[in-house]
Structures are given as structure tokens and as C-alpha cells.
Enzyme design. Structure first.
Site, PDB file in Angstrom:
ATOM      1  N   GLY A  86     -70.946 -22.097  -5.648  1.00  0.00           N
ATOM      2  CA  GLY A  86     -71.972 -21.068  -5.620  1.00  0.00           C
ATOM      3  C   GLY A  86     -72.912 -21.211  -6.795  1.00  0.00           C
ATOM      4  O   GLY A  86     -73.799 -22.069  -6.821  1.00  0.00           O
ATOM      5  N   GLY A  87     -72.699 -20.372  -7.821  1.00  0.00           N
ATOM      6  CA  GLY A  87     -73.605 -20.293  -8.966  1.00  0.00           C
ATOM      7  C   GLY A  87     -74.032 -21.626  -9.554  1.00  0.00           C
ATOM      8  O   GLY A  87     -75.232 -21.862  -9.803  1.00  0.00           O
ATOM      9  N   GLU A 117     -61.142 -20.728  -0.794  1.00  0.00           N
ATOM     10  CA  GLU A 117     -61.825 -20.028  -1.880  1.00  0.00           C
ATOM     11  C   GLU A 117     -61.105 -18.721  -2.198  1.00  0.00           C
ATOM     12  O   GLU A 117     -61.311 -17.712  -1.510  1.00  0.00           O
ATOM     13  CB  GLU A 117     -63.262 -19.690  -1.459  1.00  0.00           C
ATOM     14  CG  GLU A 117     -64.093 -20.879  -1.079  1.00  0.00           C
ATOM     15  CD  GLU A 117     -65.573 -20.551  -1.197  1.00  0.00           C
ATOM     16  OE1 GLU A 117     -66.236 -21.184  -2.018  1.00  0.00           O
ATOM     17  OE2 GLU A 117     -66.044 -19.653  -0.497  1.00  0.00           O
ATOM     18  N   HIS A 161     -67.415 -17.039   5.283  1.00  0.00           N
ATOM     19  CA  HIS A 161     -67.371 -16.881   3.820  1.00  0.00           C
ATOM     20  C   HIS A 161     -66.831 -15.483   3.494  1.00  0.00           C
ATOM     21  O   HIS A 161     -67.102 -14.528   4.220  1.00  0.00           O
ATOM     22  CB  HIS A 161     -68.776 -17.072   3.239  1.00  0.00           C
ATOM     23  CG  HIS A 161     -68.776 -17.180   1.746  1.00  0.00           C
ATOM     24  ND1 HIS A 161     -68.684 -16.080   0.934  1.00  0.00           N
ATOM     25  CD2 HIS A 161     -68.823 -18.250   0.923  1.00  0.00           C
ATOM     26  CE1 HIS A 161     -68.687 -16.469  -0.335  1.00  0.00           C
ATOM     27  NE2 HIS A 161     -68.763 -17.786  -0.366  1.00  0.00           N
ATOM     28  N   ASN A 217     -73.630 -23.498  -2.093  1.00  0.00           N
ATOM     29  CA  ASN A 217     -73.947 -22.283  -1.328  1.00  0.00           C
ATOM     30  C   ASN A 217     -74.818 -21.406  -2.214  1.00  0.00           C
ATOM     31  O   ASN A 217     -74.339 -20.828  -3.179  1.00  0.00           O
ATOM     32  CB  ASN A 217     -72.631 -21.568  -0.971  1.00  0.00           C
ATOM     33  CG  ASN A 217     -72.873 -20.188  -0.379  1.00  0.00           C
ATOM     34  OD1 ASN A 217     -73.985 -19.867   0.055  1.00  0.00           O
ATOM     35  ND2 ASN A 217     -71.832 -19.375  -0.365  1.00  0.00           N
ATOM     36  N   TRP A 218     -76.102 -21.330  -1.870  1.00  0.00           N
ATOM     37  CA  TRP A 218     -77.036 -20.589  -2.729  1.00  0.00           C
ATOM     38  C   TRP A 218     -77.037 -19.090  -2.461  1.00  0.00           C
ATOM     39  O   TRP A 218     -77.723 -18.338  -3.148  1.00  0.00           O
ATOM     40  CB  TRP A 218     -78.443 -21.138  -2.559  1.00  0.00           C
ATOM     41  CG  TRP A 218     -78.604 -22.545  -3.042  1.00  0.00           C
ATOM     42  CD1 TRP A 218     -77.645 -23.369  -3.566  1.00  0.00           C
ATOM     43  CD2 TRP A 218     -79.811 -23.307  -3.029  1.00  0.00           C
ATOM     44  NE1 TRP A 218     -78.179 -24.579  -3.887  1.00  0.00           N
ATOM     45  CE2 TRP A 218     -79.516 -24.578  -3.567  1.00  0.00           C
ATOM     46  CE3 TRP A 218     -81.123 -23.049  -2.623  1.00  0.00           C
ATOM     47  CZ2 TRP A 218     -80.473 -25.574  -3.702  1.00  0.00           C
ATOM     48  CZ3 TRP A 218     -82.081 -24.037  -2.751  1.00  0.00           C
ATOM     49  CH2 TRP A 218     -81.754 -25.287  -3.288  1.00  0.00           C
ATOM     50  N   LYS A 219     -76.332 -18.688  -1.409  1.00  0.00           N
ATOM     51  CA  LYS A 219     -76.268 -17.256  -1.066  1.00  0.00           C
ATOM     52  C   LYS A 219     -77.687 -16.701  -0.914  1.00  0.00           C
ATOM     53  O   LYS A 219     -78.572 -17.400  -0.438  1.00  0.00           O
ATOM     54  CB  LYS A 219     -75.449 -16.502  -2.109  1.00  0.00           C
ATOM     55  CG  LYS A 219     -74.137 -17.214  -2.423  1.00  0.00           C
ATOM     56  CD  LYS A 219     -73.198 -16.428  -3.245  1.00  0.00           C
ATOM     57  CE  LYS A 219     -71.977 -17.280  -3.551  1.00  0.00           C
ATOM     58  NZ  LYS A 219     -70.904 -16.529  -4.139  1.00  0.00           N
ATOM     59  N   GLU A 224     -67.722 -13.317   1.475  1.00  0.00           N
ATOM     60  CA  GLU A 224     -68.748 -12.268   1.354  1.00  0.00           C
ATOM     61  C   GLU A 224     -69.183 -11.781   2.728  1.00  0.00           C
ATOM     62  O   GLU A 224     -69.508 -10.604   2.907  1.00  0.00           O
ATOM     63  CB  GLU A 224     -69.939 -12.807   0.542  1.00  0.00           C
ATOM     64  CG  GLU A 224     -69.569 -12.914  -0.940  1.00  0.00           C
ATOM     65  CD  GLU A 224     -70.310 -13.986  -1.700  1.00  0.00           C
ATOM     66  OE1 GLU A 224     -71.346 -14.480  -1.213  1.00  0.00           O
ATOM     67  OE2 GLU A 224     -69.841 -14.348  -2.798  1.00  0.00           O
ATOM     68  N   GLY A 247     -67.497 -16.375  -8.220  1.00  0.00           N
ATOM     69  CA  GLY A 247     -68.530 -15.728  -9.020  1.00  0.00           C
ATOM     70  C   GLY A 247     -67.989 -14.960 -10.207  1.00  0.00           C
ATOM     71  O   GLY A 247     -68.703 -14.187 -10.842  1.00  0.00           O
ATOM     72  N   SER A 282     -65.895 -20.629  -8.805  1.00  0.00           N
ATOM     73  CA  SER A 282     -66.312 -20.912 -10.182  1.00  0.00           C
ATOM     74  C   SER A 282     -66.141 -22.379 -10.567  1.00  0.00           C
ATOM     75  O   SER A 282     -65.769 -22.689 -11.704  1.00  0.00           O
ATOM     76  CB  SER A 282     -65.582 -19.986 -11.163  1.00  0.00           C
ATOM     77  OG  SER A 282     -65.866 -18.632 -10.866  1.00  0.00           O
TER      78      SER A 282
HETATM   79  C1  PEP Z   1     -68.962 -19.479  -3.220  1.00  0.00           C
HETATM   80  O1  PEP Z   1     -69.817 -18.631  -3.068  1.00  0.00           O
HETATM   81  O2  PEP Z   1     -68.535 -20.053  -2.210  1.00  0.00           O
HETATM   82  C2  PEP Z   1     -68.493 -19.773  -4.568  1.00  0.00           C
HETATM   83  C3  PEP Z   1     -67.446 -20.525  -4.713  1.00  0.00           C
HETATM   84  O3  PEP Z   1     -69.192 -19.219  -5.599  1.00  0.00           O
HETATM   85  P1  PEP Z   1     -69.012 -19.557  -7.187  1.00  0.00           P
HETATM   86  O4  PEP Z   1     -68.979 -21.043  -7.306  1.00  0.00           O
HETATM   87  O5  PEP Z   1     -70.215 -18.945  -7.834  1.00  0.00           O
HETATM   88  O6  PEP Z   1     -67.736 -18.937  -7.613  1.00  0.00           O
END
Ligand code: PEP
Length: 250
Positions: free
Chosen positions: A234-235, A166, A94, A9-11, A96, A172, A213
Site C-alpha cells: 500500500g503506502g 494480509e 481487500h 495498491n494505491w487505494k 478494506e 497501514g 507495511s
Molecule cells: C494494502 O493495502 O494492501 C497494504 C498492504 O497496505 P500497506 O502496505 O500500507 O500496509
């Protein structure tokens, strides 16, 4: 047996040009990985270019959100039929989107139904806040999210979905749930709620990812848990090490 599924997920990161440049570097390596389903979910405007680049590879494409109506006066939204030419997956609910854009379980439920009606695989997100975690509310809260998101659906429909557990406190932040914590909630709360709603057969088929993470160092341990069927990343999905993250999960 459930096939592992790892999605990035590149957001709100990477322009179309940046997305194509990055994926051009890693797409052959991703394509060579066997036995795991893989997808990337770039920002919407990068999706047509990414979809064209990845055509003929095993790497799927997902969008990060979608509206449930077919068309109309919904400024800023994307309808399912705008997405289907390019994507196989859609991330829904999600944390966010829930936190910053007021998404509710009821809205997520409508979106899941719209996605399935258009042949898209929803990646349905759930997860508790730090406060909820610390006050022992994780099970009740996550279970209520699942019940709301999948309300009035059939087991057959639920089987077509992926769920991503999650914990918000791990997204993040660099804080990862331990494999026992993550696997415990995935099994005892998320899968148990699916079982309560749709029966054991459906619960055993639904793929449940962990997100929070995940990186190339912890993916092997997390994905090694029998209840965890992959990751929403994500990251770490926006770096070349995404390839190692997936290889290590194998
Ligand atoms: C996400 O945005 O779904 C996520 C898990 O981000 P990260 O891996 O950066 O914690």
C-alpha cells in the site's frame, strides 16, 4: 519455481495527473528490474492514463475492485469488460472492501469467476484481524476465507489466481508480521488450504503474496522466505522508494 510478484495498491490516492507524474519518474527504473513481475493498481479513473503511459513496459496495471455482472443497474460499479482494455490484474476481497463495503467470501468467489472468464488475474486477499490473531483464530479464519473464495472452482482456475495474505493489523499501521509469522501463515495456512482443496501440484504453483507495511527496508527479508512469492504494497508503493523495495526483494 514461482516468479516473485510485487503489486502496488494505491487505494483512494492520486488523481490521474498525479498518477502519471509519479509513474513518469519511476517507470524506467521499474522497467529495468528483471526477474520480478510488477504491477500498479491506481484508482479507476487514473487507469486509462496509467495504462497508456506504461504500454510497452514490463509494469502491469490492476484495478482495485470489480463487479461480477456483465452490465446493468449496478450504480457505481465497474464491469469486467470495462477493465480488460486497460488492466491485467484485479484486486478482490481487500480487507478494506470487506470492512467498509460489506464484501463477503461469496461475493469474492463470484468476482474471481468473472475475472477469470475475462482473462484477468485476480489478486485474492485474505487476512485476520488483531482480535482473531490474538485469540488464536488465524488459521481457522484465513483457511475459511480461502475455502469460501475458491469454492466450486477447479485447480486449473485456482492456478491462474494470486493470493495476498494480509493480516489486517499490519495494513497501514507500520506493524509488520515477522518473516516467521508471515511465512508460517502463508505456508501452513494459505498454501496448505489450497493443497487441501486442489492438491499439491496446484498449491506449489499458486503465487502467495504477503501484504502489511512492506517497505524498502523489510522487503528483502520478507521476500527471502521460501513461501512468500511477492508483496501487495500500500503506502510504500506510492513513493519513489517503491523501486528500492522491489530491487531489495530481488
Ligand atoms: C494494502 O493495502 O494492501 C497494504 C498492504 O497496505 P500497506 O502496505 O500500507 O500496509
Amino acid at each position: 519455481m514461482r516468479t516473485l510478484f510485487i503489486a502496488g495498491n494505491w487505494k483512494m490516492n492520486k488523481t490521474a495527473d498525479e498518477a502519471v507524474a509519479f509513474l513518469s519518474e519511476i517507470k524506467d527504473d521499474l522497467n529495468a528490474i528483471e526477474g520480478i513481475d510488477i504491477a500498479v493498481c491506481p484508482p479507476a479513473l487514473a487507469i486509462p492514463a496509467v495504462s497508456a503511459l506504461l504500454e510497452g513496459t514490463k509494469v502491469g496495471v490492476g484495478v482495485q475492485n470489480m463487479y461480477f455482472e456483465e452490465s446493468g443497474a449496478y450504480t457505481g460499479e465497474l464491469a469486467p469488460n470495462m477493465i480488460t482494455p486497460f488492466c491485467q490484474y484485479v484486486i478482490l476481497g481487500h480487507s478494506e472492501r470487506r470492512q467498509y463495503f460489506g464484501e463477503t467470501d461469496e461475493g469474492v468467489n463470484k468476482k474471481i469467476n468473472a475475472a477469470l472468464a475475462h482473462g484477468l488475474t485476480p489478486i485474492v486477499c485474505c487476512g485476520e484481524s488483531l482480535e482473531q490473531n490474538q485469540s488464536g483464530e488465524t488459521h481457522a479464519f484465513v483457511s475459511s476465507q480461502i475455502k469460501g473464495a475458491f469454492a466450486n472452482m477447479t485447480g486449473k482456475e485456482a492456478t491462474k489466481c494470486v493470493i495476498a495474505y494480509e493480516p489486517i493489523w499490519a495494513i497501514g499501521t507500520g506493524l509488520t508480521a515477522t518473516v516467521e509469522q508471515a511465512g508460517g501463515i502463508v505456508g501452513d495456512t494459505v498454501r496448505a488450504t489450497v493443497k487441501e482443496m486442489f492438491g499439491d501440484d496446484v498449491a506449489q504453483k499458486v503465487r502467495i503474496q504477503y501484504g502489511g507495511s512492506v517497505n524498502e527496508k523489510n522487503s528483502a527479508e520478507l521476500m527471502g522466505h521460501p513461501e512468500i512469492d511477492g508483496a501487495l504494497v500500500g503506502g510504500a508503493s506510492m513513493k519513489a522508494a517503491f523501486v528500492d523495495l522491489i530491487k531489495n526483494a530481488q
